[in-house]
Design a protein around this motif. Structure first.
Motif, short mmCIF file in Angstrom:
data_model
loop_
_atom_site.label_atom_id
_atom_site.label_comp_id
_atom_site.label_asym_id
_atom_site.label_seq_id
_atom_site.Cartn_x
_atom_site.Cartn_y
_atom_site.Cartn_z
N SER A 44 39.84 36.44 40.72
CA SER A 44 39.61 37.94 40.21
C SER A 44 39.94 38.03 39.00
CB SER A 44 39.91 38.93 41.19
OG SER A 44 41.55 39.01 40.98
N ILE A 45 41.24 37.27 38.49
CA ILE A 45 41.66 37.31 37.36
C ILE A 45 40.98 36.14 36.45
CG2 ILE A 45 43.55 36.57 35.61
CD1 ILE A 45 43.90 38.93 37.75
N LYS A 70 34.67 36.91 31.67
CA LYS A 70 33.75 37.90 31.19
C LYS A 70 34.41 38.52 29.66
CE LYS A 70 31.99 42.69 32.56
NZ LYS A 70 31.92 43.61 33.41
N ARG A 71 35.76 38.80 29.74
CA ARG A 71 36.33 39.29 28.32
C ARG A 71 35.98 38.17 27.29
NH1 ARG A 71 37.72 42.70 24.93
NH2 ARG A 71 39.80 42.57 24.01
N PHE A 97 46.55 43.97 37.91
CA PHE A 97 46.09 43.66 39.35
C PHE A 97 47.23 44.20 40.31
CE2 PHE A 97 48.80 40.06 38.36
CZ PHE A 97 49.50 39.64 39.46
N ALA A 119 37.57 35.66 36.67
CA ALA A 119 36.31 36.45 36.42
C ALA A 119 36.48 37.29 35.32
CB ALA A 119 35.83 36.98 37.66
N ARG A 120 37.59 37.93 35.38
CA ARG A 120 37.69 38.96 34.27
C ARG A 120 38.15 38.48 32.84
NH1 ARG A 120 42.54 42.40 36.79
NH2 ARG A 120 42.75 43.16 34.88
N ALA A 121 38.69 37.31 32.72
CA ALA A 121 39.08 36.32 31.65
C ALA A 121 37.92 35.86 31.35
CB ALA A 121 40.14 35.32 32.05
N TYR A 132 46.54 40.70 31.92
CA TYR A 132 45.51 41.26 32.89
C TYR A 132 46.58 41.78 34.21
CZ TYR A 132 42.15 38.65 30.86
OH TYR A 132 41.08 37.94 29.71
#
Length: 345
Positions: free
Chosen positions: A175-176, A182-183, A167, A178-180, A165
């Motif tokens: 934020s990391i 979602k992925r 950034f 949340a992205r992980a 990721y």
């Protein structure tokens, strides 16, 4: 008299225009010149920094000469207050005009961190919290609030996708995560929709749990489907999975690097030598390959495997054959870094 006045005014205005033109030409010449530094430089613009402060900082760093002119250039461009905070990489040869554009367009330096498959959520959270360019670390007491904000009703384990990721400096740890998350949801949904028929798992989450055990058991990537096949056949026959990594996970901090028969008999929700079926949650982060293997296990008849000590496994169809393999690889040819699963009963 009036004629002389207008002649003087014309000459004055003409001279002023010449001076302004010359100044504009000089300013453009300055803007198109490369920065002074001949090596790559890192530079940070803090939130609220003025153009004057930035120009002075660049001079101190050895990037610019005449910072006052750089400030004038920015003001005449009408972008003096449009600086984007962040970390920047200033390459040698970049012009001062390009440098100013980089600051106003927010072409910041990006950092990266990789969440590793097979690691636990808390192991990866510790790494995220320790990253010098990430902010707002997530403490253990913050986790319930984090999970709620992500819509997770249950344990955090396994619900974050292992990947790299990127950034900007100052990004919050959340934020990391949340992205992980979602992925992970996207990958799991894609793989679940394409699953094989007749699997002994009733939901995508159960498939994720199984994939995490496969991830922990796999030393050689090409064996994932074969290991998945063993576990799937054992589940279909009502056999216990008997996976060492689940026992270790259930012991938590009590595990000291050695598994004993007593530990294999200890009843925990994760001890698959004791419980039937899957443990209640994943035991690690799973990559797409492990998830795919759980949903597309290799055909075959093997019900056992034992580590050969070189990262691969010997697969057996019967307990008699398996016990012979255990004696061979666990005793006769055992390496110092040996690891195994399915102990001899």
């Amino acid at each position: 008299m009036l004629k002389k006045f207008f002649l003087g005014l014309f000459i004055g205005l003409f001279s002023m225009a010449l001076m302004m033109g010359a100044g504009w030409v000089a300013l453009n010449w300055y803007a198109d010149q490369p920065v002074v530094s001949t090596v790559e430089r890192d530079f940070t613009i803090e939130r609220g920094d003025s153009l004057t402060k930035v120009a002075q900082g660049l001079e101190a760093l050895g990037v610019l000469e005449y910072p006052e002119v750089f400030s004038v250039m920015g003001r005449l461009s009408g972008i003096a207050g449009g600086l984007h905070a962040g970390d920047y990489q200033i390459l040698p040869g970049i012009s001062r005009r390009e440098l100013l554009a980089m600051f106003t367009q927010g072409q910041v330096r990006y950092y990266d961190i990789t969440l590793v498959e097979g690691q636990t959520f808390y192991q990866e959270l510790e790494r995220l919290n320790a990253h010098p360019k990430l902010t707002e670390p997530v403490k253990r007491e913050d986790i319930p609030d984090l999970l709620k904000s992500l819509g997770i009703d249950g344990a955090a384990e396994g619900l974050f996708y292992p990947d790299t990721y990127f950034f900007e400096a100052g990004a919050p740890v959340r934020s990391i995560l949340a992205r992980a998350h979602k992925r992970l949801n996207k990958v799991l949904e894609e793989e679940w929709l394409g699953r094989a028929k007749g699997l002994p798992v009733d939901s995508a989450y159960e498939a994720l749990v199984l994939s995490s055990i496969i991830e922990k058991e796999t030393g050689a990537a090409f064996e994932r489907p074969a290991i998945a096949g063993v576990f799937v056949r054992r589940l279909q026959r009502g056999m216990r999975l008997q996976s060492d990594p689940t026992v270790i996970y259930g012991m938590g901090e009590r595990y000291d690097g050695q598994l004993s028969r007593r530990m294999l008999r200890e009843k925990t929700p994760y001890n698959t030598y004791v419980i039937k079926g899957l443990p209640p949650t994943p035991i690690a982060l799973s990559g797409r390959e492990a998830i795919n293997a759980a949903l597309h296990p290799a055909d075959g008849k093997s019900l056992y495997f034992v580590a050969k000590g070189d990262g691969t496994h010997y697969f057996s169809e019967s307990l008699v054959e398996h016990n012979k393999a255990v004696r061979k690889y666990q005793v006769s040819e055992r390496r110092s870094d040996y690891r195994s699963t399915f102990e001899v009963n």
